[in-house]
Scaffold this motif. Sequence first.
Motif, PDB file in Angstrom:
ATOM      1  N   GLY A 224     -87.425   3.474  16.575  1.00  0.00           N
ATOM      2  CA  GLY A 224     -86.919   2.991  17.885  1.00  0.00           C
ATOM      3  C   GLY A 224     -87.654   3.426  19.076  1.00  0.00           C
TER       4      GLY A 224
ATOM      5  N   TYR B 273    -100.879   2.339  22.671  1.00  0.00           N
ATOM      6  CA  TYR B 273    -102.160   2.699  22.258  1.00  0.00           C
ATOM      7  C   TYR B 273    -103.392   2.023  22.752  1.00  0.00           C
TER       8      TYR B 273
ATOM      9  N   LEU C 275     -96.117   0.799   8.966  1.00  0.00           N
ATOM     10  CA  LEU C 275     -95.650   0.380  10.343  1.00  0.00           C
ATOM     11  C   LEU C 275     -94.181  -0.288  10.169  1.00  0.00           C
TER      12      LEU C 275
ATOM     13  N   GLY D 136     -90.311   1.589  12.244  1.00  0.00           N
ATOM     14  CA  GLY D 136     -89.412   0.634  12.946  1.00  0.00           C
ATOM     15  C   GLY D 136     -89.651   1.157  14.479  1.00  0.00           C
ATOM     16  N   ILE D 137     -90.964   1.028  14.872  1.00  0.00           N
ATOM     17  CA  ILE D 137     -91.414   1.530  16.528  1.00  0.00           C
ATOM     18  C   ILE D 137     -91.650   0.434  17.171  1.00  0.00           C
ATOM     19  N   HIS D 138     -91.610   0.333  18.328  1.00  0.00           N
ATOM     20  CA  HIS D 138     -92.259  -0.619  19.453  1.00  0.00           C
ATOM     21  C   HIS D 138     -93.648  -0.199  19.718  1.00  0.00           C
ATOM     22  N   THR D 139     -94.676  -0.915  19.642  1.00  0.00           N
ATOM     23  CA  THR D 139     -96.039  -0.696  19.843  1.00  0.00           C
ATOM     24  C   THR D 139     -96.393  -1.753  20.938  1.00  0.00           C
ATOM     25  N   LEU D 140     -97.324  -1.121  21.832  1.00  0.00           N
ATOM     26  CA  LEU D 140     -98.046  -2.139  22.859  1.00  0.00           C
ATOM     27  C   LEU D 140     -99.435  -1.346  23.012  1.00  0.00           C
ATOM     28  N   GLY D 141    -100.514  -2.248  23.095  1.00  0.00           N
ATOM     29  CA  GLY D 141    -101.707  -1.333  23.474  1.00  0.00           C
ATOM     30  C   GLY D 141    -102.916  -2.691  23.623  1.00  0.00           C
ATOM     31  N   GLY D 142    -103.968  -2.043  23.536  1.00  0.00           N
ATOM     32  CA  GLY D 142    -105.162  -2.810  23.806  1.00  0.00           C
ATOM     33  C   GLY D 142    -105.840  -2.491  25.048  1.00  0.00           C
TER      34      GLY D 142
ATOM     35  N   PHE E 140     -81.118   1.931  17.116  1.00  0.00           N
ATOM     36  CA  PHE E 140     -81.998   1.838  15.900  1.00  0.00           C
ATOM     37  C   PHE E 140     -81.305   2.218  14.638  1.00  0.00           C
TER      38      PHE E 140
ATOM     39  N   PHE F  28    -105.446  -4.546  18.503  1.00  0.00           N
ATOM     40  CA  PHE F  28    -105.907  -3.988  19.871  1.00  0.00           C
ATOM     41  C   PHE F  28    -106.145  -5.186  20.807  1.00  0.00           C
TER      42      PHE F  28
ATOM     43  N   THR G   5     -95.166  -5.398  20.027  1.00  0.00           N
ATOM     44  CA  THR G   5     -94.537  -5.582  18.612  1.00  0.00           C
ATOM     45  C   THR G   5     -93.301  -4.562  18.489  1.00  0.00           C
TER      46      THR G   5
ATOM     47  N   GLY H  64     -90.671  -4.049  15.037  1.00  0.00           N
ATOM     48  CA  GLY H  64     -90.078  -4.649  13.464  1.00  0.00           C
ATOM     49  C   GLY H  64     -89.651  -3.611  12.636  1.00  0.00           C
TER      50      GLY H  64
END
Lengths: 335, 335
Positions: A252, A257, A271, A275-281, B93, B272, B278, B280
């Motif tokens: 959670g 990244y 991944l 069970g995590i949120h990711t945001l990057g780029g 979560f 990236f 994301t 999930g």
Amino acid sequence: MHTPGDVRVEDRADPEILEPTDAIIKLTATCICGSDLWPYRGIEPVDHTAMGHEYVGVVEQVGSAVTTVVPGDFVVGSFVISCNECEICRAGFQSKCVHAEFVAGGIGTQAEKARIPHADGTLVKTPGEPDPEIIPALLAASDVLGTGWFAAVAAEAGPGKTVAVVGDGAVGLMGVLAAKRLGAERIIAMSRHPERQELARYYGATDIVEERGEAGVAKIKELTGGLGAHSVIEAVGTQESFMQAVGATRGGGHLGYVGVNHDVQIPGIQLFFAGIHTLGGPAPVRRFLPELIQLIWDREIDPGKVFDLTLPLEQAAEGYQAMDERRATKVLLTV
Amino acid sequence: MHTPGDVRVEDRADPEILEPTDAIIKLTATCICGSDLWPYRGIEPVDHTAMGHEYVGVVEQVGSAVTTVVPGDFVVGSFVISCNECEICRAGFQSKCVHAEFVAGGIGTQAEKARIPHADGTLVKTPGEPDPEIIPALLAASDVLGTGWFAAVAAEAGPGKTVAVVGDGAVGLMGVLAAKRLGAERIIAMSRHPERQELARYYGATDIVEERGEAGVAKIKELTGGLGAHSVIEAVGTQESFMQAVGATRGGGHLGYVGVNHDVQIPGIQLFFAGIHTLGGPAPVRRFLPELIQLIWDREIDPGKVFDLTLPLEQAAEGYQAMDERRATKVLLTV
């Protein structure tokens, strides 16, 4: 950069206004980015490429459609060109603007002058003529500070949160600064370099973890009651660092990244069960520029310390070498 | 399931209270999940495994520490055991609870009775004895509805948003229902099966896209002014569907992925430069159960339509076969 490792400072034709939305700026300072080392080391292709994407300077000329800056204005720009008007820009993702163009390669700001497309949407002017002492800080806002800040925002660093930062390069250190400024309770810098550990502590790190990979993940878990960090910043871009960041994030939690990925393959199943949120780029630096410039102007933050070597533009090749050999964290080039 | 494809209904010993936090429930109905087809098809290992993780029923017995349910209560439970008290549960979560345990495999609810650990944290009782007509809907809440709902929340479906749903199985259809309920403006169901397209429209889909892979991404871009959807739900779990979902999400948009990943390798560089949020994994269904039960109780939503074949538990083998051959979307087993 003619070929990997071969950096030369050469005369080029002065840039000219091509579109009514262009501006020509005269650079005051520019710098070398950790990402410039990828082509320098032959990991990304390079062929007589105009280098550089971080810049501060004075507007010299503007196209007929430019309304927010005039010749003489001191400006800071993002490393991605953006219109700041399309739906994507208005949602705060200027690095994915429908007119997005990378300053690196095509434009190249390790130079005396540069043509900046979509000047109204890309450049932000400072409240006045800056004192020379804050030029490095303003330059940092152009990429490393803006990118570290985005990573911390993406990781939802904030009050009550434990933030782990993977990567002790300039962006990682700026991630520490941002996490601190955003109110994080605890900031764990993952670093094994004494000078960078010291700088991380200066910027707000409360803990240092020297372990990497699975041992690094285990250490983060140990420091967080077995749960992992609420917020993790990934600022390297390798397979090991990315999976270390995934593993260090609690269920959670949020992973931001910003390390440019190289040959990273993320096992979907890993991944999934994280069970995590990711945001990057590439960071939408433009979103944060007005706020960051003001914080620097008011001496509230001091990102300029991230530059530990200053050279004249003519000595760019020496600057690349110093960073490649890790003798310098980040090199500022005066123009 | 003895071996892939070999499903048998056999007598087992009645479950017993092992921990003071356990409850024994007598199942009213259970069902077969799309994820049960992975071992059925030999893609996941299986060896005389007690199957089933979706369940509604009546509490028969509780351990001494259980306080929120008593024998006679009608309950709905999540497919992941959770304490609902730890820091991770309190953050919403529950599927990553420090006491998390999958009901699938170890417990197995394709049965007459089941032992549910952490009963207080896992089970939610209905406002009263439910009408038989809403039993299928309550059963759907246990996994497919809760999972589709989580995916829509993870994708930040809501007013003004365009939501694309990859996958027309039960979870994808529940994602459509959830997106509609959460106020999405436009819902694009990606499906090439006429009956499922019809059900998707019933649940709120405004557009149907039959193309898959890159052609599917191109179609979503075409429908969204070249930008991609604000919100994308991934409810399949293959390489193609995952990358289709990444590609269909606009820069800065949100991807909620709940299809259990199988042999998916996400190219880091592609994720990236996508510049997307994301979230999930196994859905924290427990977070949504009280709200979903109430919506079903008040006849506000009708997720039960997702079951298109009902069989007695004794005919479970036929149910697996029907789903494997896609003669049924989802099979309800009466106990």
